[in-house]
Design a protein around this motif. Structure first.
Motif, PDB file in Angstrom:
ATOM      1  N   LEU A   1      42.712  36.992  53.698  1.00 40.10           N
ATOM      2  CA  LEU A   1      43.755  36.500  54.762  1.00 40.10           C
ATOM      3  C   LEU A   1      44.372  35.200  54.386  1.00 40.10           C
ATOM      4  O   LEU A   1      45.368  34.678  54.826  1.00 40.10           O
ATOM      5  CB  LEU A   1      43.117  36.576  56.249  1.00 40.10           C
ATOM      6  N   GLN A   2      43.319  34.326  53.712  1.00 42.82           N
ATOM      7  CA  GLN A   2      43.506  32.865  53.340  1.00 42.82           C
ATOM      8  C   GLN A   2      44.921  32.756  52.312  1.00 42.82           C
ATOM      9  O   GLN A   2      45.791  32.170  52.449  1.00 42.82           O
ATOM     10  CB  GLN A   2      42.610  32.342  53.076  1.00 42.82           C
ATOM     11  N   TYR A   3      44.719  33.787  51.603  1.00 41.33           N
ATOM     12  CA  TYR A   3      45.751  33.680  50.157  1.00 41.33           C
ATOM     13  C   TYR A   3      46.998  34.539  50.299  1.00 41.33           C
ATOM     14  O   TYR A   3      48.035  34.491  49.797  1.00 41.33           O
ATOM     15  CB  TYR A   3      45.007  33.767  49.079  1.00 41.33           C
ATOM     16  N   ASN A   4      46.746  35.668  50.963  1.00 42.60           N
ATOM     17  CA  ASN A   4      47.733  36.858  50.938  1.00 42.60           C
ATOM     18  C   ASN A   4      48.860  36.526  51.864  1.00 42.60           C
ATOM     19  O   ASN A   4      48.759  37.174  53.184  1.00 42.60           O
ATOM     20  CB  ASN A   4      47.194  38.049  51.211  1.00 42.60           C
TER      21      ASN A   4
ATOM     22  N   ASP B   1      41.917  38.760  34.791  1.00 41.26           N
ATOM     23  CA  ASP B   1      41.826  37.933  33.853  1.00 41.26           C
ATOM     24  C   ASP B   1      40.870  37.094  33.941  1.00 41.26           C
ATOM     25  O   ASP B   1      39.819  37.374  34.561  1.00 41.26           O
ATOM     26  CB  ASP B   1      43.359  37.130  34.197  1.00 41.26           C
ATOM     27  N   VAL B   2      40.761  35.924  33.154  1.00 39.62           N
ATOM     28  CA  VAL B   2      39.444  34.922  33.171  1.00 39.62           C
ATOM     29  C   VAL B   2      39.031  34.611  34.773  1.00 39.62           C
ATOM     30  O   VAL B   2      37.926  34.268  34.812  1.00 39.62           O
ATOM     31  CB  VAL B   2      39.832  33.649  32.220  1.00 39.62           C
ATOM     32  N   HIS B   3      40.190  34.053  35.709  1.00 40.09           N
ATOM     33  CA  HIS B   3      39.976  33.688  36.632  1.00 40.09           C
ATOM     34  C   HIS B   3      39.104  34.562  37.728  1.00 40.09           C
ATOM     35  O   HIS B   3      37.849  34.459  38.332  1.00 40.09           O
ATOM     36  CB  HIS B   3      41.024  33.181  37.492  1.00 40.09           C
ATOM     37  N   THR B   4      39.696  35.968  37.896  1.00 42.37           N
ATOM     38  CA  THR B   4      39.494  36.964  38.729  1.00 42.37           C
ATOM     39  C   THR B   4      37.876  37.699  38.120  1.00 42.37           C
ATOM     40  O   THR B   4      36.971  37.818  38.634  1.00 42.37           O
ATOM     41  CB  THR B   4      40.160  38.095  38.686  1.00 42.37           C
ATOM     42  N   GLY B   5      37.914  37.660  36.598  1.00 44.31           N
ATOM     43  CA  GLY B   5      36.620  38.066  35.912  1.00 44.31           C
ATOM     44  C   GLY B   5      35.572  37.165  36.243  1.00 44.31           C
ATOM     45  O   GLY B   5      34.380  37.421  36.612  1.00 44.31           O
ATOM     46  N   ASN B   6      35.603  35.821  36.396  1.00 42.47           N
ATOM     47  CA  ASN B   6      34.607  35.007  36.312  1.00 42.47           C
ATOM     48  C   ASN B   6      34.153  34.776  37.779  1.00 42.47           C
ATOM     49  O   ASN B   6      32.942  34.780  38.092  1.00 42.47           O
ATOM     50  CB  ASN B   6      34.861  33.487  35.948  1.00 42.47           C
TER      51      ASN B   6
ATOM     52  N   PHE C   1      43.676  38.739  45.504  1.00 42.58           N
ATOM     53  CA  PHE C   1      44.111  37.406  46.360  1.00 42.58           C
ATOM     54  C   PHE C   1      42.759  36.622  46.280  1.00 42.58           C
ATOM     55  O   PHE C   1      42.761  35.521  46.089  1.00 42.58           O
ATOM     56  CB  PHE C   1      44.859  37.731  47.421  1.00 42.58           C
ATOM     57  N   ALA C   2      41.727  37.261  46.902  1.00 44.31           N
ATOM     58  CA  ALA C   2      40.274  36.696  47.117  1.00 44.31           C
ATOM     59  C   ALA C   2      40.055  36.007  46.093  1.00 44.31           C
ATOM     60  O   ALA C   2      39.487  34.820  45.595  1.00 44.31           O
ATOM     61  CB  ALA C   2      39.632  37.388  47.779  1.00 44.31           C
ATOM     62  N   LEU C   3      39.786  36.804  44.640  1.00 41.87           N
ATOM     63  CA  LEU C   3      39.091  36.494  43.540  1.00 41.87           C
ATOM     64  C   LEU C   3      39.964  35.439  42.881  1.00 41.87           C
ATOM     65  O   LEU C   3      39.561  34.361  42.360  1.00 41.87           O
ATOM     66  CB  LEU C   3      39.048  37.798  42.393  1.00 41.87           C
TER      67      LEU C   3
ATOM     68  N   VAL D   1      41.266  29.911  40.953  1.00 42.50           N
ATOM     69  CA  VAL D   1      42.233  28.907  40.656  1.00 42.50           C
ATOM     70  C   VAL D   1      42.354  27.816  41.655  1.00 42.50           C
ATOM     71  O   VAL D   1      42.469  26.720  41.287  1.00 42.50           O
ATOM     72  CB  VAL D   1      43.469  29.719  40.783  1.00 42.50           C
ATOM     73  N   PHE D   2      42.469  28.092  42.709  1.00 40.10           N
ATOM     74  CA  PHE D   2      42.527  27.066  43.844  1.00 40.10           C
ATOM     75  C   PHE D   2      41.024  26.361  44.448  1.00 40.10           C
ATOM     76  O   PHE D   2      41.429  25.117  44.833  1.00 40.10           O
ATOM     77  CB  PHE D   2      43.180  27.594  45.275  1.00 40.10           C
TER      78      PHE D   2
END
Length: 254
Positions: free
Chosen positions: A15-18, A200-205, A243-245, A250-251
């Motif tokens: 909800l925060q990012y989508n 990707d690296v962000h969602t994976g981590n 969106f959550a991951l 990232v943010f």
């Protein structure tokens, strides 16, 4: 946290990012520039193709691609001649160059004239539990045109072990209707339940830190593992958790 706590936490982050604020810093803004479905499909596909590296550079170079097509992607694809293709030789985004761009234009025309368009290819090759085999078939169809071997690397193949992050992101844009104005939801004949997370690296981590992913490599096997976890959280709309991951990574530097 237990599974219910994790789901609640991630649902809040979705909800925060989508929401529309996400668009201004994301490459999804490029297909949003258009109203014609085919323009959105083509602009989105080309943008997703170069979506690796710095996000600002991706967006700027995607805008250059659109400008080189006279800001009418579908008309350019369907009605171009050799003179129209010559300016494309100047384009470069990392390892994607003008020759690749020209091949993509030729391949896209082939897709629209011989295979009922981008949506048609993915629709006819979808199966009951995943779109990853459809991506494999799409790559075969896409490169039915004459091309250099080097250009094939710009369309990933999940059946060859790739997580296919960019094309999974593209499919999210085209298929998922989030009712929040981010994903476009243009294709109605494929269920969002079949979508896979753009790994990707962000969602994976972030997924590993949350216990959603154990495999260390970001490859097709990791994607399959993550898909199973996200579908357990929401079987109808699993990739909303992208969106959550992504937002957490990232943010928030999670």
């Amino acid at each position: 946290m237990d599974i219910l706590e994790l789901k609640s936490f991630l649902d809040d982050k979705v909800l925060q990012y989508n929401n529309p604020d996400f668009i201004e810093s994301d490459p999804v803004q490029i297909p949003h520039l258009f109203t014609l479905q085919e323009d959105r499909e083509i602009a989105g596909f080309l943008t997703a193709t170069i979506a690796w590296g710095n996000r600002k550079m991706i967006i700027n170079n995607a805008k250059k691609m659109v400008a080189l097509m006279g800001s009418s992607p579908y008309d350019f694809v369907m009605n171009h001649n050799q003179n129209h293709l010559e300016p494309l030789a100047t384009f470069v985004h990392r390892t994607f160059n003008g020759g690749d761009f020209t091949t993509f234009i030729t391949a896209l025309k082939h897709i629209y004239t011989q295979h009922n368009g981008l949506e048609g290819v993915f629709t006819i090759h979808q199966n009951s539990d995943s779109l990853q085999p459809a991506i494999n078939q799409f790559k075969k169809v896409f490169f039915e045109v004459e091309h250099q071997n080097r250009t094939q690397k710009h369309v990933s193949d999940p059946l060859a072990g790739s997580a296919a992050k960019r094309i999974n992101m593209y499919l999210r844009w085209m298929i998922r209707n989030d009712n929040a104005g981010v994903d476009l939801g243009l294709w109605k004949n494929i269920s969002p339940a079949l979508l896979s997370c753009p790994l990707d690296v962000h969602t994976g981590n972030v997924a590993r830190k949350l216990g959603l992913l154990t495999r260390k490599q970001n490859d097709a096997k990791a994607l399959s593992e993550l898909d199973a976890q996200l579908r357990a959280l929401d079987k109808d709309d699993p990739v909303k958790y992208d969106f959550a991951l992504f937002g957490l990574g990232v943010f928030e530097g999670f």
